[in-house]
Design an enzyme around this catalytic site. Structure first.
Site, PDB file in Angstrom:
ATOM      1  NE  ARG A 287     -17.481 -19.683   2.007  1.00 50.41           N
ATOM      2  CZ  ARG A 287     -16.397 -19.072   2.494  1.00 50.41           C
ATOM      3  NH1 ARG A 287     -16.503 -18.080   3.348  1.00 50.41           N
ATOM      4  NH2 ARG A 287     -15.191 -19.474   2.126  1.00 50.41           N
TER       5      ARG A 287
ATOM      6  CB  THR B 242     -13.505 -14.089   9.784  1.00 52.31           C
ATOM      7  OG1 THR B 242     -13.055 -14.354   8.461  1.00 52.31           O
ATOM      8  CG2 THR B 242     -14.811 -14.792  10.001  1.00 52.31           C
TER       9      THR B 242
ATOM     10  CB  THR C 235     -15.766 -13.341   6.872  1.00 55.34           C
ATOM     11  OG1 THR C 235     -14.518 -12.695   6.659  1.00 55.34           O
ATOM     12  CG2 THR C 235     -16.006 -14.332   5.750  1.00 55.34           C
TER      13      THR C 235
ATOM     14  CG  ASP D  39     -11.770 -18.269   1.338  1.00 52.15           C
ATOM     15  OD1 ASP D  39     -10.627 -17.796   1.432  1.00 52.15           O
ATOM     16  OD2 ASP D  39     -12.634 -18.126   2.218  1.00 52.15           O
TER      17      ASP D  39
ATOM     18  CB  SER E 259     -15.821 -21.418   4.808  1.00 46.18           C
ATOM     19  OG  SER E 259     -15.628 -20.659   5.973  1.00 46.18           O
TER      20      SER E 259
ATOM     21  N   GLY F 184     -10.093 -15.929  11.840  1.00 46.66           N
ATOM     22  CA  GLY F 184      -8.716 -16.416  11.727  1.00 46.66           C
ATOM     23  C   GLY F 184      -8.419 -17.168  10.444  1.00 46.66           C
ATOM     24  N   GLY F 185      -9.295 -17.054   9.414  1.00 47.81           N
ATOM     25  CA  GLY F 185      -9.029 -17.753   8.148  1.00 47.81           C
ATOM     26  C   GLY F 185      -8.803 -19.231   8.411  1.00 47.81           C
TER      27      GLY F 185
HETATM   28  N1  GLY Z   1     -12.645 -16.493   4.264  1.00 49.04           N
HETATM   29  C1  GLY Z   1     -12.366 -17.199   5.443  1.00 49.04           C
HETATM   30  C2  GLY Z   1     -13.188 -18.404   5.633  1.00 49.04           C
HETATM   31  O1  GLY Z   1     -14.197 -18.542   4.996  1.00 49.04           O
HETATM   32  O2  GLY Z   1     -12.851 -19.270   6.394  1.00 49.04           O
END
Ligand code: GLY
Length: 587
Positions: free
Chosen positions: A122, A398, A416, A440, A469, A490-491
């Protein structure tokens, strides 16, 4: 009995024995060996059929990168080599979400050692970051949070892929990057979805000089399907990494070019930030459901723990008898989602900064307690479940891919740039699109909302912290072997998409293509609305509405790439919600 007679009898018994042994050896054993061969089989009763492979499989959102991954498997590389090659190739061929300027999460299972590990690559905030970074005149400035260089974290993809192949792969970084380099340097034919997404994003990408030069022609016109798109600066960056290793990206020339670009444009990331970046190997979040084991992603993603939480809540319900996507089942799904996302708003974040109660969230007793609070005859108000503040918008852009090899090694990877094409900014002279992942974080974590509620520290931006996330790359095991590999973009909706895909398989016995195709729903606690894909019957909606549920319909949810492995065969499916995806079985 005389000796002759005895000898005759013994000889008869001996012959009989020999015959019996022959019968066993030449009849039963071959028959058993034949029985061990199970021909491929899948049910088409659900109206969709999977793609089948004998010696491995890749399922990827974009077909050129899928071919790269399949070729690696065909050449004898393992699933991790293939996954890393796909990751780098997508950075070239699927620039809206494939990346080396972003980050993500990978779950790896190695057949020989039995090890299953979660790799957290991440993005990480700058050393100078602070919780109110995007607050100007007491208001969140969306341009800063979403479309400026200040929205970018240190990218993790290069180090994540490199660590994966170094520890679990069989090929070198140079080898797995070579196809991506070739695609960037020589170009590839633009496919329909790319033509459309570049045209749609022109306002943003066209405003950035570096991105504009790459993604639109010299006269400003758009690339059309079939025309060749070359990315020379990206090829340069990839070559730097191939020749000089990961350090080129985190301490060398690539980092220098990105941080020069940051310094010239009010960006925060410095060479020290790049040098401080780390990838973590973490213990997956483990769950169980009716005889299956689930290995999924731990914090800083909230995805794994909340998917397991929802499955735990419903494990003792006979959903199968209630029926797939029936009103009774959807009511339980919505209420489980409402609870999970309420908990998520308070507890999910970077575990290095906040003590996340993962064990409590995935505890079966806690699940029974919160399941018992669901009334069967009415929808709850979200405020009944846990009052805090509204959560920020999370982009659905993503990408996920799943890979398995013939040895039974499995990779589930989601990564993503956050928004499609990240913040729309390309670091000058690198060809690298920058992420806007720091959007986020909760931007006003300590400020009371209109109801006086304060969301706390869990997901507040701090120096060198990773934002929460929702990515949920997952491997479901049956009899200790990987059975289902899945995940989705899909966020904030990812967790619910993966949850429903897994439930379609483990609860409703669907084949992987049907499980990927059925209509989905999404409820995230706030706003108190359920998104419904088209395809759920009006009768069902009427019943749910009478119970007090509120809906919006129309938009699709998620885009899975999944593989099922059973009886020696690989069954795969990419989501029919998208074009240009590919699932390739190796035979
Ligand atoms: N930016 C989308 C996620 O990390 O879930």
């Amino acid at each position: 009995m005389g000796d002759d007679k005895k000898g005759e009898t013994m000889s008869k018994i001996y012959k009989l024995l020999i015959v019996t042994v022959h019968v066993i050896v030449f009849t039963f054993l071959p028959a058993r060996a034949q029985d061990e061969y199970t021909p491929p089989s899948y049910s088409s009763r659900d109206g969709f059929v999977p793609i089948v492979g004998k010696n491995g499989m890749v399922s990827v959102r974009e077909s050129i990168a899928a071919k790269v991954g399949a070729e690696i498997l065909e050449q004898g590389g393992n699933a991790v080599d293939s996954a890393a090659a796909i990751g780098f190739a997508l950075a070239v061929t699927y620039p809206s979400a494939g990346n080396i300027g972003g980050g993500g999460f990978m779950v790896v299972h190695m057949a020989e050692s039995g090890e299953t590990v979660a790799i957290d690559y991440r993005e990480m905030s700058a050393g100078s970051a602070r919780h109110d970074l995007y607050v100007v005149d007491d208001k969140v400035d969306n341009r800063l949070a979403k479309y400026s260089r200040q929205s970018s974290g240190v990218p993790g993809t290069v180090m994540g892929m490199a660590l994966a192949i170094e520890k679990y792969g069989t090929m070198t970084l140079q080898e797995v990057m070579a196809p991506a380099y070739k695609l960037a340097a020589e170009g590839f034919p633009v496919y329909t979805h790319l033509e459309v997404s570049l045209a749609r994003s022109k306002e943003r990408l066209g405003a950035d000089p570096a991105a504009s030069k790459v993604f639109y022609k010299a006269d400003g016109s758009n690339y059309r399907t079939g025309e060749i798109l070359k990315q020379e600066d990206l090829a340069w960056s990839l070559k730097q990494i191939m020749d000089n290793g990961v350090d080129a990206f985190y301490k060398g020339e690539v980092a220098e070019r990105i941080t020069d670009d940051m310094a010239a444009n009010d960006g925060l990331l410095t060479m020290e930030d790049f040098a401080a970046y780390k990838v973590y190997e973490r213990e997956p979040v483990w769950g169980t459901y009716k005889g299956y084991s689930i290995a999924t992603i731990p914090p800083p993603s909230s995805g794994g723990m909340h998917m397991v939480q929802m499955m735990n809540m419903l494990e003792n319900d006979d959903l199968k008898s209630q029926g797939h996507n029936s009103a009774a089942t959807l009511h339980l799904y919505i209420e489980a989602m409402r609870q999970a996302y309420a908990d998520r708003s308070l507890y999910a974040g970077d575990p290095a900064f906040f003590d996340i109660p993962v064990d409590k969230i995935i505890d079966k007793d806690y699940a029974a307690e919160i399941r018992a609070r669901i009334p069967m005859d009415r929808a709850r108000e979200s405020s009944e479940v846990a009052p805090t503040k509204n959560l920020a918008y999370e982009s659905p852009e993503t990408t996920h891919y799943s890979v398995m090899d013939k040895w039974g090694n499995a990779v589930s990877n989601t990564y993503t740039l956050n928004f499609g094409f990240g913040n729309g900014i390309m670091a000058a002279n690198t060809g690298i699109l920058l992420n806007n992942e720091l959007d986020d974080f909760d931007h006003e974590p300590y400020k009371p909302d209109a109801n006086g509620n304060i969301s706390g520290k869990a997901n507040a931006q701090e120096p060198h912290k990773r934002p929460r996330s929702s990515m949920t790359p997952t491997i479901v095991f049956k009899d200790d072997k990987p059975f289902l590999i899945t995940g989705s973009p899909g966020g904030g909706t990812i967790i619910n998409t993966v949850f429903q895909t897994v439930m379609n398989v483990v609860e409703f016995d669907m084949n992987v293509a049907a499980a990927s195709s059925k209509p989905r729903i999404n409820h995230q606690w706030m706003p108190d609305l359920t998104s419904m894909e088209n395809g759920i019957s009006q009768d069902t909606l009427n019943i749910l509405e009478d119970m007090g549920h509120k809906f919006r319909t129309g938009r699709t949810l998620g885009s899975t790439n999944s593989i099922i492995w059973r009886d020696g065969w690989f069954y795969g499916a990419h989501d029919p919600r998208n074009m240009n995806a590919a699932t390739i079985g190796i035979n």
